[in-house]
Design a protein around this motif. Structure first.
Motif, PDB file in Angstrom:
ATOM      1  N   ALA A  31      23.924  72.439  59.576  1.00 50.43           N
ATOM      2  CA  ALA A  31      23.095  70.924  59.498  1.00 50.43           C
ATOM      3  C   ALA A  31      22.773  70.460  60.813  1.00 50.43           C
ATOM      4  O   ALA A  31      23.807  70.191  61.636  1.00 50.43           O
ATOM      5  CB  ALA A  31      23.297  70.433  58.213  1.00 50.43           C
ATOM      6  N   VAL A  32      21.626  70.283  61.235  1.00 52.65           N
ATOM      7  CA  VAL A  32      21.240  69.596  62.434  1.00 52.65           C
ATOM      8  C   VAL A  32      20.443  68.104  62.097  1.00 52.65           C
ATOM      9  O   VAL A  32      19.389  68.317  61.245  1.00 52.65           O
ATOM     10  CB  VAL A  32      20.397  70.422  63.498  1.00 52.65           C
ATOM     11  CG1 VAL A  32      19.788  69.976  64.731  1.00 52.65           C
ATOM     12  CG2 VAL A  32      20.908  72.006  63.387  1.00 52.65           C
ATOM     13  N   GLN A  33      20.775  67.261  62.528  1.00 54.52           N
ATOM     14  CA  GLN A  33      20.188  65.958  62.612  1.00 54.52           C
ATOM     15  C   GLN A  33      19.264  65.899  63.670  1.00 54.52           C
ATOM     16  O   GLN A  33      19.659  65.558  64.923  1.00 54.52           O
ATOM     17  CB  GLN A  33      21.061  64.813  62.493  1.00 54.52           C
ATOM     18  CG  GLN A  33      21.903  64.788  61.290  1.00 54.52           C
ATOM     19  CD  GLN A  33      22.798  63.740  61.245  1.00 54.52           C
ATOM     20  OE1 GLN A  33      22.766  62.662  62.042  1.00 54.52           O
ATOM     21  NE2 GLN A  33      23.707  63.473  60.390  1.00 54.52           N
ATOM     22  N   ARG A  34      17.855  66.236  63.589  1.00 56.21           N
ATOM     23  CA  ARG A  34      17.056  66.371  64.850  1.00 56.21           C
ATOM     24  C   ARG A  34      16.551  64.916  65.323  1.00 56.21           C
ATOM     25  O   ARG A  34      16.053  64.993  66.695  1.00 56.21           O
ATOM     26  CB  ARG A  34      15.877  66.940  64.524  1.00 56.21           C
ATOM     27  CG  ARG A  34      16.126  68.399  64.066  1.00 56.21           C
ATOM     28  CD  ARG A  34      14.907  69.248  63.855  1.00 56.21           C
ATOM     29  NE  ARG A  34      15.367  70.788  63.483  1.00 56.21           N
ATOM     30  CZ  ARG A  34      15.656  71.269  62.433  1.00 56.21           C
ATOM     31  NH1 ARG A  34      16.017  70.509  61.498  1.00 56.21           N
ATOM     32  NH2 ARG A  34      16.000  72.615  62.328  1.00 56.21           N
ATOM     33  N   LYS A  35      16.605  63.923  64.664  1.00 55.93           N
ATOM     34  CA  LYS A  35      16.011  62.449  65.174  1.00 55.93           C
ATOM     35  C   LYS A  35      17.327  61.565  65.155  1.00 55.93           C
ATOM     36  O   LYS A  35      17.020  60.356  65.104  1.00 55.93           O
ATOM     37  CB  LYS A  35      15.048  62.129  63.877  1.00 55.93           C
ATOM     38  CG  LYS A  35      13.728  62.930  63.755  1.00 55.93           C
ATOM     39  CD  LYS A  35      12.890  62.230  63.220  1.00 55.93           C
ATOM     40  CE  LYS A  35      11.727  63.167  62.833  1.00 55.93           C
ATOM     41  NZ  LYS A  35      10.720  62.636  61.709  1.00 55.93           N
ATOM     42  N   GLY A  36      18.332  61.912  65.847  1.00 57.72           N
ATOM     43  CA  GLY A  36      19.360  61.205  65.873  1.00 57.72           C
ATOM     44  C   GLY A  36      20.136  60.836  64.787  1.00 57.72           C
ATOM     45  O   GLY A  36      19.538  61.427  63.772  1.00 57.72           O
ATOM     46  N   SER A  37      21.229  59.866  64.957  1.00 56.88           N
ATOM     47  CA  SER A  37      22.091  59.645  63.651  1.00 56.88           C
ATOM     48  C   SER A  37      21.752  58.142  63.208  1.00 56.88           C
ATOM     49  O   SER A  37      22.208  57.764  62.214  1.00 56.88           O
ATOM     50  CB  SER A  37      23.484  59.752  64.207  1.00 56.88           C
ATOM     51  OG  SER A  37      23.732  58.883  65.257  1.00 56.88           O
ATOM     52  N   GLY A  38      20.690  57.617  63.764  1.00 61.33           N
ATOM     53  CA  GLY A  38      20.364  56.231  63.348  1.00 61.33           C
ATOM     54  C   GLY A  38      21.452  55.130  63.794  1.00 61.33           C
ATOM     55  O   GLY A  38      21.264  54.062  63.499  1.00 61.33           O
ATOM     56  N   ILE A  39      22.260  55.572  64.645  1.00 60.50           N
ATOM     57  CA  ILE A  39      23.340  54.520  65.221  1.00 60.50           C
ATOM     58  C   ILE A  39      23.413  54.491  66.783  1.00 60.50           C
ATOM     59  O   ILE A  39      23.284  55.520  67.303  1.00 60.50           O
ATOM     60  CB  ILE A  39      24.824  54.978  64.664  1.00 60.50           C
ATOM     61  CG1 ILE A  39      24.876  55.115  63.199  1.00 60.50           C
ATOM     62  CG2 ILE A  39      25.915  54.146  65.241  1.00 60.50           C
ATOM     63  CD1 ILE A  39      26.252  55.488  62.595  1.00 60.50           C
ATOM     64  N   THR A  40      23.310  53.351  67.193  1.00 58.03           N
ATOM     65  CA  THR A  40      23.321  53.267  68.768  1.00 58.03           C
ATOM     66  C   THR A  40      24.400  52.650  69.101  1.00 58.03           C
ATOM     67  O   THR A  40      25.278  52.069  68.505  1.00 58.03           O
ATOM     68  CB  THR A  40      22.171  52.193  69.321  1.00 58.03           C
ATOM     69  OG1 THR A  40      22.067  51.118  68.407  1.00 58.03           O
ATOM     70  CG2 THR A  40      20.768  53.044  68.659  1.00 58.03           C
ATOM     71  N   PHE A  41      24.691  52.522  70.335  1.00 56.75           N
ATOM     72  CA  PHE A  41      25.662  51.781  71.198  1.00 56.75           C
ATOM     73  C   PHE A  41      25.922  50.312  70.706  1.00 56.75           C
ATOM     74  O   PHE A  41      27.123  49.892  70.830  1.00 56.75           O
ATOM     75  CB  PHE A  41      25.738  51.946  72.780  1.00 56.75           C
ATOM     76  CG  PHE A  41      26.322  53.361  73.022  1.00 56.75           C
ATOM     77  CD1 PHE A  41      26.855  54.221  72.365  1.00 56.75           C
ATOM     78  CD2 PHE A  41      25.733  53.880  74.329  1.00 56.75           C
ATOM     79  CE1 PHE A  41      27.447  55.287  72.907  1.00 56.75           C
ATOM     80  CE2 PHE A  41      26.187  54.891  74.968  1.00 56.75           C
ATOM     81  CZ  PHE A  41      26.671  55.937  74.178  1.00 56.75           C
ATOM     82  N   ALA A  42      24.785  49.800  70.509  1.00 57.13           N
ATOM     83  CA  ALA A  42      24.859  48.315  70.070  1.00 57.13           C
ATOM     84  C   ALA A  42      25.546  48.221  68.632  1.00 57.13           C
ATOM     85  O   ALA A  42      26.083  47.075  68.508  1.00 57.13           O
ATOM     86  CB  ALA A  42      23.362  47.823  70.089  1.00 57.13           C
ATOM     87  N   ASP A  43      25.625  49.382  67.860  1.00 59.27           N
ATOM     88  CA  ASP A  43      26.193  49.001  66.434  1.00 59.27           C
ATOM     89  C   ASP A  43      27.592  49.201  66.284  1.00 59.27           C
ATOM     90  O   ASP A  43      28.624  49.265  65.656  1.00 59.27           O
ATOM     91  CB  ASP A  43      25.529  50.115  65.670  1.00 59.27           C
ATOM     92  CG  ASP A  43      23.982  49.866  65.319  1.00 59.27           C
ATOM     93  OD1 ASP A  43      23.528  48.679  65.370  1.00 59.27           O
ATOM     94  OD2 ASP A  43      23.209  50.942  65.296  1.00 59.27           O
ATOM     95  N   VAL A  44      28.048  49.985  67.622  1.00 56.52           N
ATOM     96  CA  VAL A  44      29.601  50.189  67.623  1.00 56.52           C
ATOM     97  C   VAL A  44      30.117  49.105  68.634  1.00 56.52           C
ATOM     98  O   VAL A  44      30.074  48.955  69.759  1.00 56.52           O
ATOM     99  CB  VAL A  44      29.791  51.535  68.327  1.00 56.52           C
ATOM    100  CG1 VAL A  44      31.445  51.797  68.774  1.00 56.52           C
ATOM    101  CG2 VAL A  44      29.064  52.784  67.948  1.00 56.52           C
ATOM    102  N   ILE A  45      31.011  48.149  67.917  1.00 60.44           N
ATOM    103  CA  ILE A  45      31.677  47.212  68.368  1.00 60.44           C
ATOM    104  C   ILE A  45      32.880  47.627  69.254  1.00 60.44           C
ATOM    105  O   ILE A  45      33.672  48.165  68.533  1.00 60.44           O
ATOM    106  CB  ILE A  45      31.610  45.934  67.640  1.00 60.44           C
ATOM    107  CG1 ILE A  45      30.436  45.513  66.893  1.00 60.44           C
ATOM    108  CG2 ILE A  45      32.480  44.789  68.127  1.00 60.44           C
ATOM    109  CD1 ILE A  45      30.499  44.477  65.863  1.00 60.44           C
ATOM    110  N   GLY A  46      32.991  47.113  70.196  1.00 59.33           N
ATOM    111  CA  GLY A  46      34.277  47.420  71.125  1.00 59.33           C
ATOM    112  C   GLY A  46      34.018  48.915  71.724  1.00 59.33           C
ATOM    113  O   GLY A  46      32.978  49.233  72.274  1.00 59.33           O
ATOM    114  N   ALA A  47      35.081  49.235  72.194  1.00 57.64           N
ATOM    115  CA  ALA A  47      35.157  50.452  73.016  1.00 57.64           C
ATOM    116  C   ALA A  47      34.160  50.529  74.152  1.00 57.64           C
ATOM    117  O   ALA A  47      33.272  51.396  74.491  1.00 57.64           O
ATOM    118  CB  ALA A  47      34.616  51.878  71.966  1.00 57.64           C
ATOM    119  N   SER A  48      34.182  49.340  74.824  1.00 58.54           N
ATOM    120  CA  SER A  48      33.200  49.288  75.862  1.00 58.54           C
ATOM    121  C   SER A  48      33.556  50.188  77.176  1.00 58.54           C
ATOM    122  O   SER A  48      32.787  50.718  77.979  1.00 58.54           O
ATOM    123  CB  SER A  48      33.455  47.860  76.737  1.00 58.54           C
ATOM    124  OG  SER A  48      34.497  47.494  76.933  1.00 58.54           O
TER     125      SER A  48
END
Length: 654
Positions: free
Chosen positions: A163-180
């Protein structure tokens, strides 16, 4: 109605066409079988019709060749039918019999009579290979054909495209808190996936693979999904165990299908979660080892096969990087290894705000305090705490989630759920647990191992009593004095029991296990043993050198005995505070950490310098010291250790 996945796309069209062809061929065979193959005479036709209905009238009477020849000479045969392995005869006097003819010689004899030009009697062919329809001739081979078709369909289903998600996953770096640090390291990977031709023009070789390492729950999967969205690339998510199969060759075909799909969808990110499931290559002692080796070899060949400018990136995540094959993580395959660490103070506060915004939380929550009380916890643990706080509020019938619900959820995450319906303990057991937990709390506060939040004799999880000690800061580097202080804190409950009751109980089993792990690490890996040995046992194991671990075990035991004597001496100096906290626990069952510090401050005599010299700061891991209820303490099997006579027996028991 949504179509099944197997019938979607070009694969579904091909399967539909194949099914139609099979149905058409079957209809043709049935129609051909229904059409007449010969036009026999009236007598032969009547005999054939009777044979089609039932052959019992003929098979009831078996004749031989002499009877057949006698009937031939006397012209007593009315009609005959030649079968595949028998001849069926009907005589003029209405008798019926059959003659076996497996070799075909009897049929040849009858045909020779016809070769003379004289029609003796009507003769027809019955159930010969020439008369059989095509489907009947193929019927004996149908089990093999069905088996081959089923295996082909099963193999096609097992090796279907991912299965391929062709339009990204809908999650960006701004949604990932921490792990700078991890997001910064992935920035150039994002630029490569957005414009791989720019790297090719400059002759730069972009990375083919990136390995994310870190503890479980730190957000490695979220980072992979965010990278796909930031790069505007397709995303394929699999796990290391997806390539394993009980059938030989299926795993290799899955690897080929994965990379073939990624090349078609480039720019594309292949995210392999728990990539350590692929394993390492080993000697082919078993058939499963050979199949695993072939899967890894195919994976290595695929990573070497695609061009650097093809826009395909392999992103792996694992908690055990040492379990990967060395050829897999070398330069040119996984070019970069990024460690995803635990969130800091500000990141934990932001995580609490993020997850609290998804529930009906109160507006006066102290997120800064919650962040300070959750040092060393992962984002997944913080998400669990917020969700558990909402569950506690719903259980209590509250309209919103208040601060005390969050505090209870943090304690549940730290020290376990408070059981209900516990059998009341005897006064002697309550006193022993109170003394045990008071010893933990006082030594932790005196040696500044961490912040003593509370001490209770109420059961939590598998523990009969708990002392909650949390770190005061995030640390990755620990001094020898800090590790010694932590071991003394773990031994303090047992030492307090020795001081009061002159014997120990099974409640210190978990404490001894944790203390032994630290002592063995200090002796065998950190060069902090009492004998000053600097040899790392891990290096010896990696070099495949035979060694005797008895010396290391004896050194660790010597270190534990030395710290046990120091802890017992410290508790003797803190005896008035120990009496006070134990009495408060028996009376109130729970004592705040502030009262533990106040009891130490009220001690009249100054502390000895030898004790204060081992003060240290808090460790960065969660401290949990509890009196464990061991149902079967005899189940532990310890390695034999040669006892070492201490130089000083220490203070006597009071």
């Amino acid at each position: 109605m949504k179509k099944p996945r197997l019938l979607q796309g070009r694969r579904g069209l091909a399967l539909s066409i194949l099914a139609l062809l099979i149905l058409a061929a079957l209809a043709f065979w049935l129609a051909r079988a229904a059409s007449p193959e010969q036009t026999p005479t009236a007598g032969a036709a009547a005999m054939l019709a009777e044979l089609q209905d039932s052959r019992e009238p003929w098979e009831a009477n078996r004749g031989d060749l002499s009877r057949l020849m006698s009937d031939l000479r006397s012209d007593a045969i009315a009609s005959a039918a030649l079968g595949a392995d028998a001849i069926y005869i009907s005589t003029t006097d209405a008798q019926r019999y059959w003659v076996p003819d497996q070799s075909g010689r009897v049929a040849t004899l009858l045909l020779e009579q016809y070769a003379g030009g004289k029609a003796l009697f009507p003769l027809a062919m019955f159930q010969t290979d020439a008369d059989k329809p095509l489907y009947q001739r193929l019927l004996p081979y149908s089990p093999i054909a069905l088996l081959l078709i089923g295996a082909a369909l099963f193999f096609a289903m097992k090796t279907r495209s991912f299965a391929v998600q062709r339009k990204g996953s809908g999650i960006t770096f701004a949604d990932v808190i921490g792990a700078s640090e991890a997001k910064q390291a992935l920035s150039d990977v994002t630029a490569y996936l957005r414009d791989p031709a720019a790297y090719a023009r400059l002759g730069a070789r972009p990375p083919k693979g990136v390995l994310l390492t870190g503890e479980p729950g730190t957000g490695k999967t979220q980072l992979a999904k965010a990278l796909a969205s930031e790069s505007n690339a397709s995303f394929i998510q699999v796990t290391g165990s997806d390539f394993s199969s009980m059938y030989f060759g299926v795993g290799i075909q899955k690897v080929k299908a994965l990379f073939r799909t990624a090349r078609k969808q480039a720019p594309c990110i292949i995210f392999i979660d728990e990539i350590d499931g692929i394993g390492k290559r080993a000697e082919q002692q078993r058939s499963s080892d050979a199949e695993s080796n072939r899967i890894i070899n195919q994976f290595l060949a695929e990573m070497d096969g695609f061009d650097g400018a093809s826009g395909v990136l392999v992103l792996g995540a694992t908690n055990f990087p040492n379990s990967l094959d060395p050829a897999l993580v070398r330069e040119g395959r996984f070019d970069r290894s990024i460690a995803v660490g635990l969130p800091g103070l500000d990141d934990r506060e932001a995580l609490f705000r993020l997850y609290a915004g998804k529930i009906s939380a109160a507006t006066d929550l102290d997120f800064a305090q919650l962040a300070r009380n959750t040092v060393g916890l992962t984002p997944a643990a913080i998400a669990y705490i917020v969700n558990h706080a909402a569950l506690l509020a719903a259980r209590a019938g509250a309209r919103q989630v208040d601060m005390h619900h969050f505090v209870d959820a943090v304690e549940t995450c730290r020290i376990g759920e408070q059981p209900s319906g516990v059998t009341p303990m005897s006064p002697a057991d309550r006193k022993r647990i109170a003394v045990h937990e008071a010893g933990h709390a006082l030594v932790a506060a005196e040696l500044k191992v961490g912040r003593v939040e509370k001490v209770t004799i109420l059961p939590r999880g598998q523990a009969l009593g708990v002392t909650l000690v949390t770190p005061v800061e995030d640390k990755r580097l620990h001094m020898e004095s800090e590790l010694r202080s932590r071991i003394q804190m773990l031994l303090a409950g047992r030492c307090a029991e020795q001081l009061y009751f002159r014997e120990v109980s099974s409640g210190a089993g978990q404490d001894l296990q944790e203390a032994s792990k630290i002592a063995l690490s200090m002796v065998g890996a950190l060069g902090m043993g009492p004998k000053g040995s600097l040899l790392s046992l891990q290096a010896v194991r990696d070099a495949h050198i035979e060694f005797d671990s008895g010396d290391s075990i004896r050194a660790a035991d010597q270190l534990l005995q030395q710290l046990d004597r120091d802890c017992l001496a410290l508790l003797q100096r803190l005896r008035p505070a120990l009496d006070e906290i134990a009495e408060r626990l028996l009376a109130e069952e729970t004592v705040p950490g502030e009262e533990v510090l106040a009891a130490i401050a009220r001690l009249p005599a100054p502390h000895d310098a030898s004790v204060s010299s081992i003060l240290g700061h808090a460790l960065s891991s969660v401290e949990r010291v509890a009196a464990s209820a061991l149902d079967a303490p005899d189940s532990f099997e310890l390695a034999p250790v040669v006892a070492v006579e201490p130089e000083d027996d220490g203070p006597r028991m009071l």
